[in-house]
Design a protein around this motif. Sequence first.
Motif, PDB file in Angstrom:
ATOM      1  N   ARG A  19       0.842  -1.192   0.000  1.00 23.12           N
ATOM      2  CA  ARG A  19       0.000   0.000   0.000  1.00 23.12           C
ATOM      3  C   ARG A  19       0.879   1.245   0.000  1.00 23.12           C
ATOM      4  O   ARG A  19       2.012   1.222   0.460  1.00 23.12           O
ATOM      5  CB  ARG A  19      -0.917   0.001   1.227  1.00 23.12           C
ATOM      6  CG  ARG A  19      -1.905  -1.144   1.227  1.00 23.12           C
ATOM      7  CD  ARG A  19      -2.976  -0.912   2.267  1.00 23.12           C
ATOM      8  NE  ARG A  19      -3.855  -2.053   2.412  1.00 23.12           N
ATOM      9  CZ  ARG A  19      -4.850  -2.095   3.289  1.00 23.12           C
ATOM     10  NH1 ARG A  19      -5.075  -1.072   4.100  1.00 23.12           N
ATOM     11  NH2 ARG A  19      -5.625  -3.165   3.364  1.00 23.12           N
TER      12      ARG A  19
ATOM     13  N   ASN B  20       2.714   3.817   1.107  1.00 27.61           N
ATOM     14  CA  ASN B  20       3.275   4.413   2.326  1.00 27.61           C
ATOM     15  C   ASN B  20       4.784   4.377   2.230  1.00 27.61           C
ATOM     16  O   ASN B  20       5.344   3.825   1.294  1.00 27.61           O
ATOM     17  CB  ASN B  20       2.790   3.667   3.583  1.00 27.61           C
ATOM     18  CG  ASN B  20       3.220   2.207   3.587  1.00 27.61           C
ATOM     19  OD1 ASN B  20       4.403   1.919   3.622  1.00 27.61           O
ATOM     20  ND2 ASN B  20       2.263   1.287   3.562  1.00 27.61           N
TER      21      ASN B  20
ATOM     22  N   THR C 273       6.788   3.107   4.602  1.00 26.50           N
ATOM     23  CA  THR C 273       7.360   2.118   5.505  1.00 26.50           C
ATOM     24  C   THR C 273       8.065   1.006   4.760  1.00 26.50           C
ATOM     25  O   THR C 273       9.187   0.631   5.085  1.00 26.50           O
ATOM     26  CB  THR C 273       6.248   1.512   6.390  1.00 26.50           C
ATOM     27  OG1 THR C 273       5.546   2.563   7.035  1.00 26.50           O
ATOM     28  CG2 THR C 273       6.846   0.583   7.429  1.00 26.50           C
TER      29      THR C 273
ATOM     30  N   LYS D 270       3.549  -4.496  15.609  1.00 26.49           N
ATOM     31  CA  LYS D 270       3.559  -3.083  15.232  1.00 26.49           C
ATOM     32  C   LYS D 270       3.016  -2.829  13.838  1.00 26.49           C
ATOM     33  O   LYS D 270       2.922  -1.682  13.407  1.00 26.49           O
ATOM     34  CB  LYS D 270       5.000  -2.548  15.321  1.00 26.49           C
ATOM     35  CG  LYS D 270       5.635  -2.721  16.699  1.00 26.49           C
ATOM     36  CD  LYS D 270       7.091  -2.287  16.682  1.00 26.49           C
ATOM     37  CE  LYS D 270       7.767  -2.565  18.022  1.00 26.49           C
ATOM     38  NZ  LYS D 270       9.203  -2.171  18.007  1.00 26.49           N
ATOM     39  N   ILE D 271       2.663  -3.901  13.127  1.00 27.11           N
ATOM     40  CA  ILE D 271       2.179  -3.762  11.755  1.00 27.11           C
ATOM     41  C   ILE D 271       0.751  -3.226  11.758  1.00 27.11           C
ATOM     42  O   ILE D 271      -0.074  -3.578  12.605  1.00 27.11           O
ATOM     43  CB  ILE D 271       2.240  -5.117  11.014  1.00 27.11           C
ATOM     44  CG1 ILE D 271       3.669  -5.659  11.025  1.00 27.11           C
ATOM     45  CG2 ILE D 271       1.746  -4.983   9.577  1.00 27.11           C
ATOM     46  CD1 ILE D 271       4.666  -4.788  10.315  1.00 27.11           C
ATOM     47  N   ASP D 272       0.441  -2.387  10.797  1.00 28.35           N
ATOM     48  CA  ASP D 272      -0.897  -1.807  10.637  1.00 28.35           C
ATOM     49  C   ASP D 272      -1.946  -2.923  10.633  1.00 28.35           C
ATOM     50  O   ASP D 272      -1.897  -3.835   9.805  1.00 28.35           O
ATOM     51  CB  ASP D 272      -0.943  -1.023   9.324  1.00 28.35           C
ATOM     52  CG  ASP D 272      -2.248  -0.266   9.129  1.00 28.35           C
ATOM     53  OD1 ASP D 272      -3.222  -0.537   9.842  1.00 28.35           O
ATOM     54  OD2 ASP D 272      -2.284   0.604   8.228  1.00 28.35           O
ATOM     55  N   LYS D 273      -2.904  -2.836  11.548  1.00 28.60           N
ATOM     56  CA  LYS D 273      -3.918  -3.887  11.699  1.00 28.60           C
ATOM     57  C   LYS D 273      -4.876  -3.958  10.513  1.00 28.60           C
ATOM     58  O   LYS D 273      -5.585  -4.955  10.344  1.00 28.60           O
ATOM     59  CB  LYS D 273      -4.728  -3.648  12.979  1.00 28.60           C
ATOM     60  CG  LYS D 273      -3.888  -3.689  14.264  1.00 28.60           C
ATOM     61  CD  LYS D 273      -3.270  -5.049  14.480  1.00 28.60           C
ATOM     62  CE  LYS D 273      -2.620  -5.166  15.863  1.00 28.60           C
ATOM     63  NZ  LYS D 273      -1.429  -4.272  15.998  1.00 28.60           N
ATOM     64  N   SER D 274      -4.917  -2.918   9.688  1.00 25.34           N
ATOM     65  CA  SER D 274      -5.832  -2.931   8.538  1.00 25.34           C
ATOM     66  C   SER D 274      -5.292  -3.753   7.371  1.00 25.34           C
ATOM     67  O   SER D 274      -6.022  -4.047   6.423  1.00 25.34           O
ATOM     68  CB  SER D 274      -6.104  -1.500   8.064  1.00 25.34           C
ATOM     69  OG  SER D 274      -4.950  -0.924   7.478  1.00 25.34           O
ATOM     70  N   LEU D 275      -4.015  -4.154   7.431  1.00 25.01           N
ATOM     71  CA  LEU D 275      -3.434  -4.934   6.338  1.00 25.01           C
ATOM     72  C   LEU D 275      -3.899  -6.375   6.389  1.00 25.01           C
ATOM     73  O   LEU D 275      -4.040  -6.960   7.471  1.00 25.01           O
ATOM     74  CB  LEU D 275      -1.907  -4.894   6.434  1.00 25.01           C
ATOM     75  CG  LEU D 275      -1.218  -3.523   6.340  1.00 25.01           C
ATOM     76  CD1 LEU D 275       0.294  -3.693   6.451  1.00 25.01           C
ATOM     77  CD2 LEU D 275      -1.577  -2.813   5.062  1.00 25.01           C
TER      78      LEU D 275
ATOM     79  N   CYS E 190       0.616  -7.791   5.205  1.00 27.01           N
ATOM     80  CA  CYS E 190       1.346  -7.802   6.475  1.00 27.01           C
ATOM     81  C   CYS E 190       2.679  -8.535   6.318  1.00 27.01           C
ATOM     82  O   CYS E 190       3.711  -8.099   6.836  1.00 27.01           O
ATOM     83  CB  CYS E 190       0.489  -8.469   7.547  1.00 27.01           C
ATOM     84  SG  CYS E 190       1.323  -8.707   9.136  1.00 27.01           S
TER      85      CYS E 190
ATOM     86  N   GLU F  23       5.253  -6.338   4.426  1.00 31.87           N
ATOM     87  CA  GLU F  23       5.655  -5.193   5.245  1.00 31.87           C
ATOM     88  C   GLU F  23       6.511  -5.636   6.432  1.00 31.87           C
ATOM     89  O   GLU F  23       7.514  -4.993   6.775  1.00 31.87           O
ATOM     90  CB  GLU F  23       4.416  -4.445   5.738  1.00 31.87           C
ATOM     91  CG  GLU F  23       4.729  -3.231   6.564  1.00 31.87           C
ATOM     92  CD  GLU F  23       3.985  -1.993   6.118  1.00 31.87           C
ATOM     93  OE1 GLU F  23       3.863  -1.072   6.909  1.00 31.87           O
ATOM     94  OE2 GLU F  23       3.528  -1.958   4.951  1.00 31.87           O
TER      95      GLU F  23
END
Length: 497
Positions: free
Chosen positions: A67, A69, A71, A472-477, A482, A485
């Motif tokens: 996505r 970003n 990161t 720490k990974i974005d929960k929406s992925l 995930c 990332e």
Amino acid sequence: MSKLYVFGIGGTGARVLKSLVMLLSAGVDCGVDTIVPIIIDRDISNKDLSRTKLLIEDYVAVNKLNRANDTNKFFKTKISLLSGGLYLQLRDNAQKFADFIGKSTMNDENKALVEMLFSNKTLDLDMTEGFQGNPNIGSVVLNQFDESDVFVKFANDFKDGDKIFIISSIFGGTGASGFPLLRRILKTPNVKDGKGNTLPNWGLINDAPIGALSVLPYFIVGQANEESLVNSDTFIDKARAALSYYKTEDKKIDTLYYIADRHTTTYEHHRGGESQRNDAHFIELAGALAILDFVNPLKSEINFNRENNIIQHTTYKEFAIIKGGREIIFDQLADETKKLIINPLTRFLLFAKYMGYSVIEKDIDGNRKKVVERIDSFDIFKKEQKYQPYAKKFTGEFRQLDSIKKLESVQKKFVEWLLEMENQEHSFKPFNLMSPNCNDFIKGDLSILKFKDFPYKNWARVDNELNRHIGKIDKSLNNEECFLELFYIALEKLVNY
């Protein structure tokens, strides 16, 4: 969103594009949001081109997992295909050059003129296998590619702020002829399509920043048979003639890059088609770096010398390494190149090795050869899946998901790409590809891996970073997003030159 349209002409163009995709897969910084590759080659069945096509298809699928970003840099840059296609397909169906120019329908005077200009071998040339090192033929045949559907789509798609880059060799047939023709068309006002309509956005294309890479000889081919027109003895003369002509390109191109290699590799001679498959070469990797240099926002004052959007002078650039010799490692690269590629290449190779992709020796047709395979005993991800907390999200049929299979396909191709460059006469050999460990696969005196004063050994160090960052990974992925990332973040912490 800024785009760079990259025209790869001929086999060299396809191979440089392949190296560019490898660099972008590994997360090398790119100064545009989107790369739009367009390959121009009469021989669309050649293996160099088909390997690049398959790699790009895999990349496009994996890029969707990243996505937008800052990161994760793995597969960050978008690659977009015009109308879903990669090739700029020529409209004619003629196989022989004589048929293309309509020799059979000419009157006797014109036939006599054609026979005076071209030999019988040239007139009988099967162009489905390319131009066989003949730029004079290419100049005639390629003069039609502005009518291609992909070229029309390129005009429709072009926006203000987009840039153009052209890759070609100047010692063969397709590249040497295609580059000046394409450059001329791109700078010609009011170009029309096959129906006589002016192509849209053509004024923007005329004024767009344009760069080019001219690849001088870096390989030769073995002795040709009687049916072939390719002769390595003419490569230098063709390059010299092309360079003489390119003097006229000053102030018509913003930045022109040159590259060559005196330590030439000898490839087996092939006319084209499925047998046309050259191993990857460091020259092609360096050529891909020229593309990234062209769109580097920090280089804009050097690369673009314009007043009132008129080019005042062309910037000329060459690529060099610090030390000579037959083997290139990271230590021999200039600081700028080191900073650009060491971290990405090392991180992505570490990722591929963690997934089990390794170089091993096998007996093939009675010969001992190095090949790339996924080996169970080296597959750390598979072995640690039951024990590591981070892996709970990636169990079951996770590796059978299409996007993950595409990711692993790129990983395998990436290791093969490194192995092919390692096997060249002038080799790029910065890694110990056969090492099964995570801490001794980089050659040279480089402080890259952050393993000092760490209690765990070997791959346990990677596992520890994966476990530390999974929460720490974005929960929406979703799980696939995930996964990509997570590995980038963990490897970024471990690998930092």
